[in-house]
Design an enzyme around this catalytic site. Structure first.
Site, PDB file in Angstrom:
ATOM      1  N   SER A 290      45.955  45.838  36.962  1.00  0.00           N
ATOM      2  CA  SER A 290      46.908  45.414  38.059  1.00  0.00           C
ATOM      3  C   SER A 290      47.496  43.946  38.169  1.00  0.00           C
ATOM      4  O   SER A 290      46.958  43.151  37.598  1.00  0.00           O
ATOM      5  CB  SER A 290      46.444  46.061  39.388  1.00  0.00           C
ATOM      6  OG  SER A 290      45.462  44.843  39.843  1.00  0.00           O
ATOM      7  N   LYS A 291      48.255  43.698  39.067  1.00  0.00           N
ATOM      8  CA  LYS A 291      48.988  42.462  39.224  1.00  0.00           C
ATOM      9  C   LYS A 291      47.853  41.415  39.699  1.00  0.00           C
ATOM     10  O   LYS A 291      47.758  40.201  39.013  1.00  0.00           O
ATOM     11  CB  LYS A 291      49.792  42.411  40.410  1.00  0.00           C
ATOM     12  CG  LYS A 291      51.322  43.012  40.174  1.00  0.00           C
ATOM     13  CD  LYS A 291      51.997  42.513  41.364  1.00  0.00           C
ATOM     14  CE  LYS A 291      53.174  43.818  41.327  1.00  0.00           C
ATOM     15  NZ  LYS A 291      53.955  43.788  42.604  1.00  0.00           N
ATOM     16  N   ARG A 292      46.742  41.786  40.184  1.00  0.00           N
ATOM     17  CA  ARG A 292      45.701  41.081  40.522  1.00  0.00           C
ATOM     18  C   ARG A 292      44.982  40.233  39.145  1.00  0.00           C
ATOM     19  O   ARG A 292      44.379  39.066  39.270  1.00  0.00           O
ATOM     20  CB  ARG A 292      44.334  41.721  40.788  1.00  0.00           C
ATOM     21  CG  ARG A 292      44.302  42.048  42.393  1.00  0.00           C
ATOM     22  CD  ARG A 292      43.005  42.392  42.909  1.00  0.00           C
ATOM     23  NE  ARG A 292      42.687  43.675  42.102  1.00  0.00           N
ATOM     24  CZ  ARG A 292      41.874  43.783  41.317  1.00  0.00           C
ATOM     25  NH1 ARG A 292      40.724  42.689  41.158  1.00  0.00           N
ATOM     26  NH2 ARG A 292      41.351  45.114  40.631  1.00  0.00           N
TER      27      ARG A 292
ATOM     28  N   GLY B 110      46.544  38.878  37.000  1.00  0.00           N
ATOM     29  CA  GLY B 110      47.638  37.917  36.273  1.00  0.00           C
ATOM     30  C   GLY B 110      48.788  38.554  35.871  1.00  0.00           C
ATOM     31  O   GLY B 110      49.376  39.764  36.449  1.00  0.00           O
TER      32      GLY B 110
END
Ligand code: GLU
Length: 471
Positions: free
Chosen positions: A237-239, A241
């Site tokens: 996920s965006k977490r 990067g």
């Protein structure tokens, strides 16, 4: 039979790496079998779909070079067709109107949960006459018993009991068709023979097969691609990067590196790591894709990108590098040919952004010497070598500023001082580059040019003098 695959993203965000891999697999499967690849934008969720995201998806596909033969088709332009199919199902008694109030459905759900049975609609309206002029939804009449088998190209046989499937809603009370209906109509109308998609859709597949059968349409073959995990084992996920494909471009990854990385994520061909797109088309086998999820590994992507930066045509890399130089405030027309810089430096960088950073010295003076390099190489013992080099360089005519002559100067100084080449070349390198790493010394001198070389040696001598003074 002509193979036809599709990529059917919902435009509710950018094209992320998971989507790009699904698109790549669908693309490769079509190409491998001499078939066609269709792009369909599933934009029926009007609240979450945006034009920006449609553009981001199209841009991502173009950047990756995943050319589609048909489309993009937009589901929002096909509402009449979906309604026609829903009416057909109603007419044939394969779907029915349902006006169960929300309170009843909530209560039903609660009771089922309390009894620990899977929540599902109980078919209350199946045999009721519901007034078409009052608010209602339309439900598909799922077969009451029997088994639907999904014969998945990756996961094998997966049987589902019809008794566990819902009479799912195919048209909402506002008149809009739902996902499972639109996908089925499109896959059938567009002649899709192989549906390759994320495994988050597995539970939809038996439902879609039932609707296709009710419509008397062919059932395609399915392949559910496992998800991608981050380095930490959680779903990517965006977490983690960058997950948007275009942000990889912005960081300076090459499309061929990302494609090569994605194809190897869950698929292999012996121990081969490097695949051109042509090789992928020739060798890709959907049946050999792993059932288990794969973890994203940035180091491996970096390794591939470094490989492609090094082996690609320098003039192309120069073109792609130019905006990265611009971001550093450098105008590449003010110094050496960017393609020459690429030839000298490409093997040392993992990304275009890094390549720009380590090449800035070819165009502009650096602010300060790298501390560790300067401490080690710009010491009083190096002063004489730098002074002699400076004198020799100054005497050289501009037209003599060539690799052979430059190399000879460095060799001569090391002979005169009776020290190894490194004792001369390393201080010189730190003086003109700012740090101890660069291409061969004569190449580096070529890139920096005479004027900047003299100016930077003066700066290095001043640095040494200051050190001597302080000692
Ligand atoms: N639009 C769906 C999604 O983006 C994909 C549907 C499909 O491939 O069947 O998840």
């Amino acid at each position: 039979m002509t193979v036809r695959t599709r990529f059917a993203p919902s435009p509710t965000g950018y094209l992320h790496v998971g989507g790009a891999r699904t698109a790549l697999f669908s693309y490769l499967f079509a190409r491998r079998h001499g078939g066609q690849f269709v792009l369909r934008i599933e934009d029926t969720d009007l609240e979450r779909s945006t034009e920006e995201s449609v553009n981001a998806i199209l841009e991502g596909m173009t950047w990756l070079g995943l050319e589609y033969d048909e489309g993009p088709f937009y589901q929002t332009q096909r509402f009449d067709r979906y309604n026609q199919v829903i009416d057909e199902l109603l007419d044939k008694g394969l779907a029915y109107r349902c006006d169960c109030p929300k309170e009843r459905l909530d209560k039903l759900r609660e009771d089922q949960m309390a009894r620990k049975v899977k929540p599902r609609y109980d078919g209350c309206c199946r045999n009721r006459q519901v007034d078409p002029d009052k608010p209602h939804v339309i439900r598909f009449k799922n077969p009451a018993d029997g088994v639907v088998v999904v014969d998945d190209m990756i996961r094998g046989r997966m049987p589902f009991n019809n008794a566990e499937l819902d009479d799912l809603i195919i048209r909402r009370s506002d008149g809009s068709p739902t996902y499972n209906l639109t996908v089925v109509v499109d896959d059938a109308d567009m002649g899709i023979t192989h549906v390759i998609r994320g495994d988050d859709h597995i539970n939809n597949t038996p439902r879609q097969i039932n609707i296709l059968r009710a419509l008397g349409r062919d059932v395609p073959q399915y392949a559910h691609v496992p998800m991608i995990l981050g380095d930490d084992g959680a779903r990517l996920s965006k977490r983690h990067g960058a997950v948007g494909v275009m942000s990889y471009r912005d960081q300076g990854y090459l499309p061929e590196a990302l494609l090569n990385y994605l194809v190897r994520l869950g698929w292999s061909h012996g121990d081969q790591e490097i695949f051109s797109l042509e090789e992928m088309v020739e060798l890709f086998d959907i049946g050999a894709v792993n059932k288990a999820a794969s973890a994203f590994n940035t180091d491996k992507l970096d390794w591939l990108n470094q490989h492609y930066l090094h082996h690609a045509e320098p003039s192309r890399i120069a073109r792609l590098l130019s905006p990265h130089m611009g971001r550093l405030g450098i105008d590449p027309s003010t110094g050496p040919e960017l393609a020459e810089v690429v030839k000298a430096q490409a093997a040392r960088a993992k990304t275009l952004a890094e390549l720009a950073e380590i090449s800035a010295f070819c165009y502009q003076d650096f602010e300060a010497f790298d501390e560790t390099s300067a401490k080690k190489h710009l010491r009083p013992v190096a002063r004489e070598a730098l002074e002699r080099l400076r004198a020799a360089f100054e005497m050289m005519a501009y037209e003599d500023w060539n690799p052979d002559d430059l190399k000879r100067v460095v060799e001569r100084v090391s002979e005169e001082l009776e020290v190894k080449m490194g004792k001369v070349a390393q201080p010189l390198r730190v003086a003109i580059v700012g740090r101890a790493a660069s291409p061969g010394i004569e190449e580096t001198l070529m890139l920096v040019g005479k004027e900047a070389t003299l100016r930077r040696i003066d700066k290095a001598l001043a640095y040494i003098a200051e050190r001597e003074g302080a000692a």
